[in-house]
Design a protein around this motif. Structure first.
Motif, PDB file in Angstrom:
ATOM      1  N   ALA A 202      22.295 -98.586  21.300  1.00  0.00           N
ATOM      2  CA  ALA A 202      22.081 -98.518  19.852  1.00  0.00           C
ATOM      3  C   ALA A 202      22.569 -99.834  19.258  1.00  0.00           C
ATOM      4  N   PHE A 203      21.921-100.258  18.201  1.00  0.00           N
ATOM      5  CA  PHE A 203      22.249-101.566  17.637  1.00  0.00           C
ATOM      6  C   PHE A 203      22.512-101.505  16.140  1.00  0.00           C
ATOM      7  N   GLU A 204      22.675-100.281  15.626  1.00  0.00           N
ATOM      8  CA  GLU A 204      22.706-100.120  14.183  1.00  0.00           C
ATOM      9  C   GLU A 204      24.065-100.401  13.542  1.00  0.00           C
ATOM     10  N   GLN A 205      25.137 -99.950  14.183  1.00  0.00           N
ATOM     11  CA  GLN A 205      26.431 -99.998  13.514  1.00  0.00           C
ATOM     12  C   GLN A 205      27.501-100.525  14.474  1.00  0.00           C
ATOM     13  N   GLU A 206      27.764-101.813  14.404  1.00  0.00           N
ATOM     14  CA  GLU A 206      28.822-102.381  15.237  1.00  0.00           C
ATOM     15  C   GLU A 206      30.181-101.867  14.757  1.00  0.00           C
ATOM     16  N   PRO A 207      31.138-101.659  15.696  1.00  0.00           N
ATOM     17  CA  PRO A 207      31.104-102.025  17.110  1.00  0.00           C
ATOM     18  C   PRO A 207      30.384-101.007  17.999  1.00  0.00           C
ATOM     19  N   ASN A 208      29.895 -99.912  17.403  1.00  0.00           N
ATOM     20  CA  ASN A 208      29.160 -98.948  18.215  1.00  0.00           C
ATOM     21  C   ASN A 208      27.893 -99.603  18.772  1.00  0.00           C
ATOM     22  N   ASP A 209      27.677 -99.439  20.064  1.00  0.00           N
ATOM     23  CA  ASP A 209      26.491-100.036  20.683  1.00  0.00           C
ATOM     24  C   ASP A 209      25.756 -99.038  21.572  1.00  0.00           C
ATOM     25  N   ALA A 210      26.084 -97.756  21.418  1.00  0.00           N
ATOM     26  CA  ALA A 210      25.430 -96.725  22.224  1.00  0.00           C
ATOM     27  C   ALA A 210      25.261 -95.453  21.397  1.00  0.00           C
ATOM     28  N   PHE A 211      24.285 -94.655  21.785  1.00  0.00           N
ATOM     29  CA  PHE A 211      23.994 -93.404  21.090  1.00  0.00           C
ATOM     30  C   PHE A 211      23.690 -92.338  22.126  1.00  0.00           C
ATOM     31  N   ALA A 212      24.231 -91.160  21.914  1.00  0.00           N
ATOM     32  CA  ALA A 212      23.960 -90.024  22.791  1.00  0.00           C
ATOM     33  C   ALA A 212      23.516 -88.840  21.948  1.00  0.00           C
ATOM     34  N   ALA A 213      22.467 -88.168  22.399  1.00  0.00           N
ATOM     35  CA  ALA A 213      22.026 -86.917  21.793  1.00  0.00           C
ATOM     36  C   ALA A 213      22.315 -85.796  22.788  1.00  0.00           C
ATOM     37  N   LEU A 214      22.965 -84.739  22.298  1.00  0.00           N
ATOM     38  CA  LEU A 214      23.348 -83.612  23.139  1.00  0.00           C
ATOM     39  C   LEU A 214      22.513 -82.396  22.776  1.00  0.00           C
ATOM     40  N   ALA A 215      22.077 -81.674  23.800  1.00  0.00           N
ATOM     41  CA  ALA A 215      21.248 -80.492  23.594  1.00  0.00           C
ATOM     42  C   ALA A 215      21.826 -79.318  24.365  1.00  0.00           C
ATOM     43  N   VAL A 216      21.820 -78.135  23.736  1.00  0.00           N
ATOM     44  CA  VAL A 216      22.281 -76.906  24.376  1.00  0.00           C
ATOM     45  C   VAL A 216      21.127 -76.300  25.170  1.00  0.00           C
ATOM     46  N   ILE A 217      21.341 -76.046  26.448  1.00  0.00           N
ATOM     47  CA  ILE A 217      20.312 -75.403  27.259  1.00  0.00           C
ATOM     48  C   ILE A 217      20.209 -73.941  26.844  1.00  0.00           C
ATOM     49  N   GLU A 218      19.028 -73.569  26.328  1.00  0.00           N
ATOM     50  CA  GLU A 218      18.821 -72.220  25.810  1.00  0.00           C
ATOM     51  C   GLU A 218      17.997 -71.340  26.746  1.00  0.00           C
ATOM     52  N   GLN A 219      17.215 -71.966  27.606  1.00  0.00           N
ATOM     53  CA  GLN A 219      16.296 -71.182  28.432  1.00  0.00           C
ATOM     54  C   GLN A 219      16.121 -71.829  29.799  1.00  0.00           C
ATOM     55  N   GLU A 220      16.044 -70.991  30.827  1.00  0.00           N
ATOM     56  CA  GLU A 220      15.739 -71.435  32.179  1.00  0.00           C
ATOM     57  C   GLU A 220      14.609 -70.573  32.712  1.00  0.00           C
ATOM     58  N   ARG A 221      13.607 -71.203  33.290  1.00  0.00           N
ATOM     59  CA  ARG A 221      12.493 -70.458  33.868  1.00  0.00           C
ATOM     60  C   ARG A 221      11.888 -71.283  35.001  1.00  0.00           C
ATOM     61  N   PRO A 222      11.029 -70.670  35.834  1.00  0.00           N
ATOM     62  CA  PRO A 222      10.456 -71.407  36.963  1.00  0.00           C
ATOM     63  C   PRO A 222       9.653 -72.613  36.506  1.00  0.00           C
ATOM     64  N   ALA A 223       9.813 -73.725  37.205  1.00  0.00           N
ATOM     65  CA  ALA A 223       9.115 -74.951  36.830  1.00  0.00           C
ATOM     66  C   ALA A 223       7.621 -74.812  36.983  1.00  0.00           C
ATOM     67  N   CYS A 224       7.146 -73.901  37.807  1.00  0.00           N
ATOM     68  CA  CYS A 224       5.702 -73.764  38.023  1.00  0.00           C
ATOM     69  C   CYS A 224       4.973 -73.281  36.778  1.00  0.00           C
ATOM     70  N   ALA A 225       5.728 -72.885  35.728  1.00  0.00           N
ATOM     71  CA  ALA A 225       5.109 -72.388  34.492  1.00  0.00           C
ATOM     72  C   ALA A 225       4.598 -73.526  33.617  1.00  0.00           C
ATOM     73  N   ILE A 226       4.818 -74.797  34.016  1.00  0.00           N
ATOM     74  CA  ILE A 226       4.450 -75.930  33.176  1.00  0.00           C
ATOM     75  C   ILE A 226       2.951 -76.155  33.209  1.00  0.00           C
ATOM     76  N   ASP A 227       2.369 -76.354  32.033  1.00  0.00           N
ATOM     77  CA  ASP A 227       0.944 -76.607  31.911  1.00  0.00           C
ATOM     78  C   ASP A 227       0.682 -78.106  31.890  1.00  0.00           C
ATOM     79  N   ASP A 228      -0.599 -78.473  31.999  1.00  0.00           N
ATOM     80  CA  ASP A 228      -1.006 -79.865  31.901  1.00  0.00           C
ATOM     81  C   ASP A 228      -0.614 -80.404  30.529  1.00  0.00           C
ATOM     82  N   ARG A 229       0.044 -81.579  30.493  1.00  0.00           N
ATOM     83  CA  ARG A 229       0.545 -82.093  29.233  1.00  0.00           C
ATOM     84  C   ARG A 229      -0.337 -83.181  28.654  1.00  0.00           C
ATOM     85  N   ARG A 230      -1.320 -83.615  29.356  1.00  0.00           N
ATOM     86  CA  ARG A 230      -2.080 -84.779  28.845  1.00  0.00           C
ATOM     87  C   ARG A 230      -3.511 -84.388  28.579  1.00  0.00           C
TER      88      ARG A 230
END
Length: 230
Positions: A202-230
């Protein structure tokens, strides 16, 4: 296709795709009806998963970080030199999901590739439009909801912790996350939460030079359930 000829416009999506994945994967409109890790590991045995965020450029394989960050920052998925680098899972995980946190890192590129969109989550409108992220690891598809954005100094990467002594230690760390959180979304992280942490420059606010986004895992399921994304 002549990469040198196409490289005139570095913002061209096809050029970006080939820069990230390399010559072993052809074309930009590659289809992925499912994430076949065996197929991906045939190209690069360090591949441990795939990260995807709807409506954003984040749609990449995730690599097991080699000891030291230099290689993953300077080589693409096919092992060729590239300024885009790779999305890498912290080497401390050993390629496995963390018990409390799983830390992923990638470059912040001006062409919106890699983890540029992670920093953009600091904008409330962008966060509202992209509330979740998906991570496929082994045979499991994890869906996680963003709850915290943190600016920090890379010399003190406290948001990237991968080990905690006990529940109290994790709780104290969560309290620090809450106090430094830049997101306004009211999404609590319970004491037994499993988190996905995506970190970049990150370059917005010195001396901070890094940014992290944290996400709570809410769901787990088999990976084979993924559809074509493109």
């Amino acid at each position: 296709m002549d990469l040198a000829k196409d490289a005139v416009d570095p913002y061209d999506p096809a050029y970006i795709f080939r820069s990230i994945f390399g010559s072993k994967i052809k074309g930009h409109w590659q289809t992925w009806p499912s994430i076949d890790l065996d197929e991906l590991r045939a190209i690069n045995p360090d591949c441990v998963g795939w990260i995807h965020m709807d409506g954003s450029p984040i749609d990449y394989p995730v690599m097991k970080q080699r000891l030291g960050r230099g290689y993953n920052l300077t080589h693409n998925f096919s092992g060729e030199e590239s300024e885009h680098g790779q999305v890498a899972m912290d080497f401390a995980h050993g390629g496995c999901m963390g018990e409390r946190t799983t830390v992923l890192r990638a470059h912040h590129m001006k062409d919106w590739s890699m983890f540029k969109a992670i920093v953009s989550l600091d904008d409330s409108d962008y966060l509202a439009a992209h509330p979740t992220v998906e991570f496929i690891h082994e045979d499991t598809r994890y869906t996680a909801r963003w709850f915290a954005g943190l600016l920090f100094e890379s010399r003190d990467p406290w948001p990237e912790r991968v080990r905690f002594a006990d529940d109290a230690d994790f709780g104290a760390w969560l309290s620090r996350v809450e106090s430094a959180n830049r997101f306004s979304a009211d999404i609590p992280a319970p004491p037994d939460a499993r988190l996905l942490a995506c970190s970049t420059c990150a370059f917005e606010q010195e001396p901070n030079d890094a940014f992290a986004a944290l996400a709570v895992i809410e769901q787990e399921r088999p990976a084979c359930a993924i559809d074509d994304r493109r």
